[in-house]
Design a protein around this motif. Structure first.
Motif, mmCIF file in Angstrom:
data_model
loop_
_atom_site.group_PDB
_atom_site.id
_atom_site.type_symbol
_atom_site.label_atom_id
_atom_site.label_comp_id
_atom_site.label_asym_id
_atom_site.label_seq_id
_atom_site.Cartn_x
_atom_site.Cartn_y
_atom_site.Cartn_z
ATOM 1 N N PRO A 1 119.704 22.287 106.246
ATOM 2 C CA PRO A 1 121.071 22.785 106.095
ATOM 3 C C PRO A 1 121.490 22.815 104.629
ATOM 4 C CG PRO A 1 121.055 20.595 107.080
ATOM 5 C CD PRO A 1 119.634 21.030 106.984
ATOM 6 N N ALA A 2 122.201 23.864 104.243
ATOM 7 C CA ALA A 2 122.615 24.043 102.846
ATOM 8 C C ALA A 2 123.561 22.945 102.383
ATOM 9 C CB ALA A 2 123.277 25.408 102.680
ATOM 10 N N PHE A 3 124.331 22.389 103.299
ATOM 11 C CA PHE A 3 125.328 21.391 102.937
ATOM 12 C C PHE A 3 124.774 19.970 102.902
ATOM 13 C CE2 PHE A 3 125.477 22.166 107.483
ATOM 14 C CZ PHE A 3 125.328 20.884 107.983
ATOM 15 N N ASP A 4 123.566 19.770 103.351
ATOM 16 C CA ASP A 4 122.992 18.436 103.457
ATOM 17 C C ASP A 4 122.286 18.069 102.161
ATOM 18 O OD1 ASP A 4 120.578 16.893 105.770
ATOM 19 O OD2 ASP A 4 121.872 16.065 104.218
ATOM 20 N N GLY A 5 122.749 17.016 101.502
ATOM 21 C CA GLY A 5 122.156 16.582 100.245
ATOM 22 C C GLY A 5 120.724 16.115 100.375
ATOM 23 N N SER A 6 120.287 15.790 101.599
ATOM 24 C CA SER A 6 118.917 15.315 101.800
ATOM 25 C C SER A 6 117.984 16.432 102.246
ATOM 26 C CB SER A 6 118.896 14.181 102.824
ATOM 27 O OG SER A 6 119.317 14.663 104.082
ATOM 28 N N GLY A 7 118.453 17.657 102.242
ATOM 29 C CA GLY A 7 117.629 18.775 102.675
ATOM 30 C C GLY A 7 116.528 19.078 101.683
ATOM 31 N N GLY A 8 115.797 20.120 101.957
ATOM 32 C CA GLY A 8 114.723 20.548 101.076
ATOM 33 C C GLY A 8 113.361 20.225 101.647
ATOM 34 N N ILE A 9 112.362 20.381 100.809
ATOM 35 C CA ILE A 9 110.975 20.129 101.181
ATOM 36 C C ILE A 9 110.436 19.074 100.233
ATOM 37 C CG2 ILE A 9 108.678 21.145 101.358
ATOM 38 C CD1 ILE A 9 110.157 23.849 101.851
ATOM 39 N N ASN A 10 109.793 18.084 100.796
ATOM 40 C CA ASN A 10 109.288 16.961 100.020
ATOM 41 C C ASN A 10 107.813 16.746 100.309
ATOM 42 O OD1 ASN A 10 110.113 15.042 98.196
ATOM 43 N ND2 ASN A 10 111.580 14.102 99.613
ATOM 44 N N ILE A 11 107.012 16.527 99.276
ATOM 45 C CA ILE A 11 105.614 16.150 99.447
ATOM 46 C C ILE A 11 105.442 14.788 98.787
ATOM 47 C CG2 ILE A 11 103.203 16.700 98.972
ATOM 48 C CD1 ILE A 11 104.004 19.611 98.734
ATOM 49 N N THR A 12 104.933 13.812 99.543
ATOM 50 C CA THR A 12 104.719 12.482 98.994
ATOM 51 C C THR A 12 103.290 12.031 99.269
ATOM 52 O OG1 THR A 12 105.567 11.466 101.026
ATOM 53 C CG2 THR A 12 107.134 11.770 99.232
ATOM 54 N N VAL A 13 102.775 11.202 98.376
ATOM 55 C CA VAL A 13 101.462 10.589 98.540
ATOM 56 C C VAL A 13 101.703 9.094 98.714
ATOM 57 C CG1 VAL A 13 99.166 10.263 97.535
ATOM 58 C CG2 VAL A 13 100.451 12.371 97.050
ATOM 59 N N PRO A 14 101.684 8.603 99.961
ATOM 60 C CA PRO A 14 102.020 7.199 100.212
ATOM 61 C C PRO A 14 101.051 6.236 99.527
ATOM 62 C CG PRO A 14 101.780 8.418 102.278
ATOM 63 C CD PRO A 14 101.344 9.313 101.177
ATOM 64 N N GLY A 15 101.619 5.190 98.928
ATOM 65 C CA GLY A 15 100.819 4.130 98.347
ATOM 66 C C GLY A 15 99.948 4.543 97.178
ATOM 67 N N SER A 16 100.304 5.643 96.514
ATOM 68 C CA SER A 16 99.471 6.114 95.416
ATOM 69 C C SER A 16 100.341 6.576 94.260
ATOM 70 C CB SER A 16 98.596 7.271 95.880
ATOM 71 O OG SER A 16 97.882 7.821 94.802
ATOM 72 N N SER A 17 99.853 6.332 93.070
ATOM 73 C CA SER A 17 100.561 6.831 91.895
ATOM 74 C C SER A 17 99.864 8.062 91.325
ATOM 75 C CB SER A 17 100.643 5.735 90.834
ATOM 76 O OG SER A 17 99.335 5.339 90.458
ATOM 77 N N SER A 18 98.778 8.476 91.996
ATOM 78 C CA SER A 18 98.045 9.643 91.501
ATOM 79 C C SER A 18 98.655 10.933 92.043
ATOM 80 C CB SER A 18 96.569 9.554 91.903
ATOM 81 O OG SER A 18 96.458 9.544 93.306
ATOM 82 N N ALA A 19 98.402 12.016 91.333
ATOM 83 C CA ALA A 19 98.932 13.325 91.727
ATOM 84 C C ALA A 19 98.095 13.905 92.861
ATOM 85 C CB ALA A 19 98.919 14.267 90.534
ATOM 86 N N LEU A 20 98.729 14.712 93.685
ATOM 87 C CA LEU A 20 98.032 15.415 94.759
ATOM 88 C C LEU A 20 97.445 16.700 94.179
ATOM 89 C CD1 LEU A 20 97.446 15.499 97.824
ATOM 90 C CD2 LEU A 20 99.572 16.793 98.071
ATOM 91 N N PRO A 21 96.128 16.915 94.305
ATOM 92 C CA PRO A 21 95.507 18.101 93.706
ATOM 93 C C PRO A 21 95.753 19.369 94.532
ATOM 94 C CG PRO A 21 93.849 16.811 94.846
ATOM 95 C CD PRO A 21 95.143 16.050 94.964
ATOM 96 N N LEU A 22 96.930 19.965 94.348
ATOM 97 C CA LEU A 22 97.285 21.162 95.115
ATOM 98 C C LEU A 22 96.846 22.432 94.396
ATOM 99 C CD1 LEU A 22 100.907 20.536 96.444
ATOM 100 C CD2 LEU A 22 98.753 20.395 97.676
ATOM 101 N N ASN A 23 96.273 23.333 95.148
ATOM 102 C CA ASN A 23 95.961 24.664 94.659
ATOM 103 C C ASN A 23 97.104 25.604 95.020
ATOM 104 O OD1 ASN A 23 94.335 26.685 93.468
ATOM 105 N ND2 ASN A 23 93.653 27.321 95.499
ATOM 106 N N SER A 24 97.595 25.488 96.281
ATOM 107 C CA SER A 24 98.741 26.287 96.707
ATOM 108 C C SER A 24 99.473 25.578 97.836
ATOM 109 C CB SER A 24 98.310 27.687 97.152
ATOM 110 O OG SER A 24 97.509 27.614 98.318
ATOM 111 N N PHE A 25 100.759 25.918 97.973
ATOM 112 C CA PHE A 25 101.622 25.374 99.020
ATOM 113 C C PHE A 25 102.508 26.515 99.470
ATOM 114 C CE2 PHE A 25 105.557 23.120 100.319
ATOM 115 C CZ PHE A 25 105.020 22.345 101.322
ATOM 116 N N ILE A 26 102.272 27.030 100.676
ATOM 117 C CA ILE A 26 102.961 28.229 101.165
ATOM 118 C C ILE A 26 103.630 27.912 102.495
ATOM 119 C CG2 ILE A 26 102.686 30.625 101.917
ATOM 120 C CD1 ILE A 26 100.093 30.634 100.157
ATOM 121 N N ILE A 27 104.919 28.251 102.592
ATOM 122 C CA ILE A 27 105.644 28.096 103.852
ATOM 123 C C ILE A 27 106.227 29.445 104.235
ATOM 124 C CG2 ILE A 27 107.575 26.968 105.018
ATOM 125 C CD1 ILE A 27 107.226 24.648 103.132
ATOM 126 N N THR A 28 105.954 29.850 105.479
ATOM 127 C CA THR A 28 106.593 31.034 106.049
ATOM 128 C C THR A 28 107.417 30.552 107.235
ATOM 129 O OG1 THR A 28 104.813 31.523 107.626
ATOM 130 C CG2 THR A 28 104.584 32.448 105.388
#
Length: 137
Positions: free
Chosen positions: A39-66
């Protein structure tokens, strides 16, 4: 005009290897449904990617949502090894009020494990055939 409702979903991806693809398909059961940023009015909205228990980056090539799919492609490590990747994608579904169920399936590369947690329900495995999920409260 029907009221629009949103439901948060967390996709839990485990056992993915570098260079693999993760693909989750969404299908309506009783009413049309689509992936959303929430929802546009919800401050917690959006898309989130997390790597639990890690400080390293996730090696993403692409991230596509339809409207009907989430596709994640990881970068190949080149030299092999590197271990399994685990990460969570938190996003929303949007539908008309009155929706009861929807279905998900995983068309991910072999060995990749996908679970979906809808709202506060227990996570369920997402298999290669469409599995029905309740919309929840």
């Amino acid at each position: 005009m029907s009221e629009t409702v949103y439901q948060q979903v967390q996709l839990q991806i485990t056992n993915a290897q570098a260079g693999q693809n993760i693909w989750i398909d969404l299908q309506k059961v009783d009413l049309p449904v689509a992936w959303s940023t929430g929802p546009a009015f919800d401050g917690s909205g959006g898309i989130n990617i997390t790597v639990p228990g890690s400080s390293s980056a996730l090696p993403l090539n692409s991230f596509i949502i339809t409207a009907s799919s989430v596709k994640v492609s990881t970068v190949s490590s080149g030299g092999g090894g590197g271990g399994a990747l685990s990460f969570n994608v938190t996003l929303y579904l949007v539908a008309q009020a009155g929706i009861q169920n929807f279905s998900l399936r995983s068309l991910s590369d072999p060995g990749v494990m996908v679970q979906a947690q809808v709202g506060f329900a227990q996570p369920q495995m997402v298999n290669q055939t469409f599995s029905q999920f309740p919309w929840g409260k």
